[in-house]
Scaffold this active site. Structure first.
Site, short mmCIF file in Angstrom:
data_model
loop_
_atom_site.label_atom_id
_atom_site.label_comp_id
_atom_site.label_asym_id
_atom_site.label_seq_id
_atom_site.Cartn_x
_atom_site.Cartn_y
_atom_site.Cartn_z
N TYR A 1 -12.29 -14.62 -18.01
CA TYR A 1 -11.22 -14.52 -19.03
C TYR A 1 -10.69 -15.92 -19.34
O TYR A 1 -10.59 -16.32 -20.51
CB TYR A 1 -10.09 -13.61 -18.52
CG TYR A 1 -8.87 -13.67 -19.43
CD1 TYR A 1 -8.82 -12.92 -20.60
CD2 TYR A 1 -7.80 -14.52 -19.14
CE1 TYR A 1 -7.71 -12.99 -21.45
CE2 TYR A 1 -6.70 -14.60 -19.99
CZ TYR A 1 -6.66 -13.84 -21.13
OH TYR A 1 -5.59 -13.93 -21.98
N GLU A 16 -3.76 -18.93 -18.32
CA GLU A 16 -4.92 -18.76 -17.44
C GLU A 16 -5.93 -19.90 -17.62
O GLU A 16 -6.78 -20.11 -16.77
CB GLU A 16 -5.60 -17.42 -17.72
CG GLU A 16 -4.97 -16.23 -17.03
CD GLU A 16 -5.17 -16.21 -15.52
OE1 GLU A 16 -6.32 -16.31 -15.07
OE2 GLU A 16 -4.18 -16.09 -14.80
N SER A 30 -4.00 -19.18 -23.46
CA SER A 30 -3.33 -18.60 -22.29
C SER A 30 -3.14 -19.61 -21.18
O SER A 30 -3.96 -20.51 -20.98
CB SER A 30 -4.21 -17.46 -21.78
OG SER A 30 -3.86 -17.11 -20.46
#
Ligand code: NAP
Ligand code: GDD
Length: 332
Positions: free
Chosen positions: A152, A130, A128
């Site tokens: 996460y 992220e 991701s």
């Protein structure tokens, strides 16, 4: 040649699009799901409605190595797409432990089972943007340093490192996609894009008067999920495993998304959107913008659906689902 694919997270947004793509390509498609999904298919398998008869589902849990080992031994896949995860960044601040457990151990269990049972299986890990988090450069590419801002993001960096380590240590064909935000009418309701488009539909139908949101200034690189799952498949068709950024290269603020979604429905967002400090995150990722030139060069992948088209499609779909038919709304 018979080709079997195993998809974890098949009930999610990406899993459902990927399953349909692989069925269309002639794969025998297997999905790993939580047992509760099999008990309650009407609610938990809705994204698979149109292809339900063509996928074989196996109950397993990301928390249990034994269950994953058993599912892999039954399917003996040629390709494995690991999409299952606690995927909601905001929730990872509320429950750091389960996010890390499911996302890191789940990835490790699946890699270990594949290595033991089907070492030649091609493996995809759902990395991701992220992972870039508080990125030192814009746009971000495969060489950008990771600085995750949530458990996460940390769990995805760990999954990415595990995947690369299995590639290097055990010579597995294991690749990671570093996917930037991708959305669709199948997006979960808690993510900001779907929260906005379903909120517009609720306001239009008179079921709601306002929409409460957090940080409107965060910027994301939003693409369409259907196109992003095609990039996953392309990664596993390469002779050599590798890591790829998948993005549109264009970034917009949450405010721009809100403005466009409301305007598409003929509304002025300023009359409906209320700020809610509780919806701000303890650590925010302010801007994500991806450079997917490597994917374009090596995979021949590029996005087609732009920001405006994506927003319109999502608003139209939510309005249709709410029974609101508007002139000129695109049916897809
Ligand atoms: P999603 O719609 O939230 O789907 C997540 C899937 O994971 C669901 O099928 C869910 O099953 C399953 N899952 C969650 N926890 C599980 C557990 N403990 N055991 C078994 N299954 C579990 O996510 P998505 O948007 O399709 O994303 C797919 C993957 O890509 C995720 O790993 C996500 O982190 C990653 N990713 C997404 C984006 C994006 O913008 N969409 C961008 C980059 C990376 P249930 O239906 O049972 O809950
Ligand atoms: N969810 C949500 N709800 N987000 C809000 C809200 C709100 O009410 N108000 C503002 N935001 C902002 C968040 O602070 C964030 O900056 C941005 O909207 C996007 O939030 P999400 O849609 O929840 O997605 P995300 O960017 O945190 O994570 C998604 O994309 C990642 C890839 O970059 C998820 O799909 C992750 O699984 C994925 O890895």
């Amino acid at each position: 040649m018979e080709r079997r694919a195993l998809i974890t997270g098949i009930t999610g947004q990406d899993g459902s699009y990927l399953a349909a793509l692989l069925i269309g390509k002639g794969y025998e498609v297997h999905g790993l799901v939580r047992r509760v999904a099999l008990e309650d298919p009407e609610h938990r398998l809705t994204r698979l409605d149109s292809i339900r008869a063509q996928v074989k589902l196996h109950a397993a849990s990301l928390e249990s190595y034994a269950s994953i080992h058993q599912a892999v031994s039954k399917v003996m896949p040629h390709e494995c797409y690991h999409l299952a995860a606690q995927s909601f960044v905001s929730y990872s601040f509320d429950d750091e432990f389960s996010t890390l457990n499911a996302n890191i151990n789940g990835t490790h269990y699946l890699l270990a089972a594949a290595k033991n049972l089907v070492p030649k299986c091609r493996f995809y890990f759902a990395g991701s943007s992220e992972m870039f988090g508080h990125a030192g450069e814009v746009p971000q590419n495969e060489n950008t340093h990771f600085h995750p801002r949530s458990t996460y993001g940390i769990s995805k960096v760990a999954g990415f490192d595990l995947t690369r380590n299995y590639r290097e240590a055990y010579k597995m064909h294991a690749s990671s996609g570093i996917l930037f935000n991708h959305e669709s009418p199948r997006r979960g309701y808690e993510f900001v894009t779907r929260k906005i488009t379903s909120g517009v539909a609720r306001i239009l139908s008179g079921r709601s008067k306002e929409l409460r949101l957090g940080n409107l200034e965060a910027k994301r690189d939003w693409g369409h999920a259907r196109e992003y799952v095609d990039a996953m498949w392309r990664m596993l068709q390469q002779d050599d495993p590798d890591d790829y950024v998948i993005a549109t290269g264009v970034t917009h603020s949450v405010r721009e998304f809100v403005e466009l979604a409301f305007a598409h429905a003929g509304l002025d967002y300023r009359q409906y959107v209320a700020g809610d400090p509780d919806l701000f995150r303890p650590a925010e990722v302010n801007i994500l913008q991806g450079d997917s030139s490597k994917a374009r060069r090596k995979l021949g992948w590029k996005h087609e659906v732009g920001f405006e088209e994506l927003v319109r499609e999502m608003v139209d779909a939510d309005c249709r689902a709410a029974g609101i038919e508007r002139k000129g709304s695109a049916a897809r």
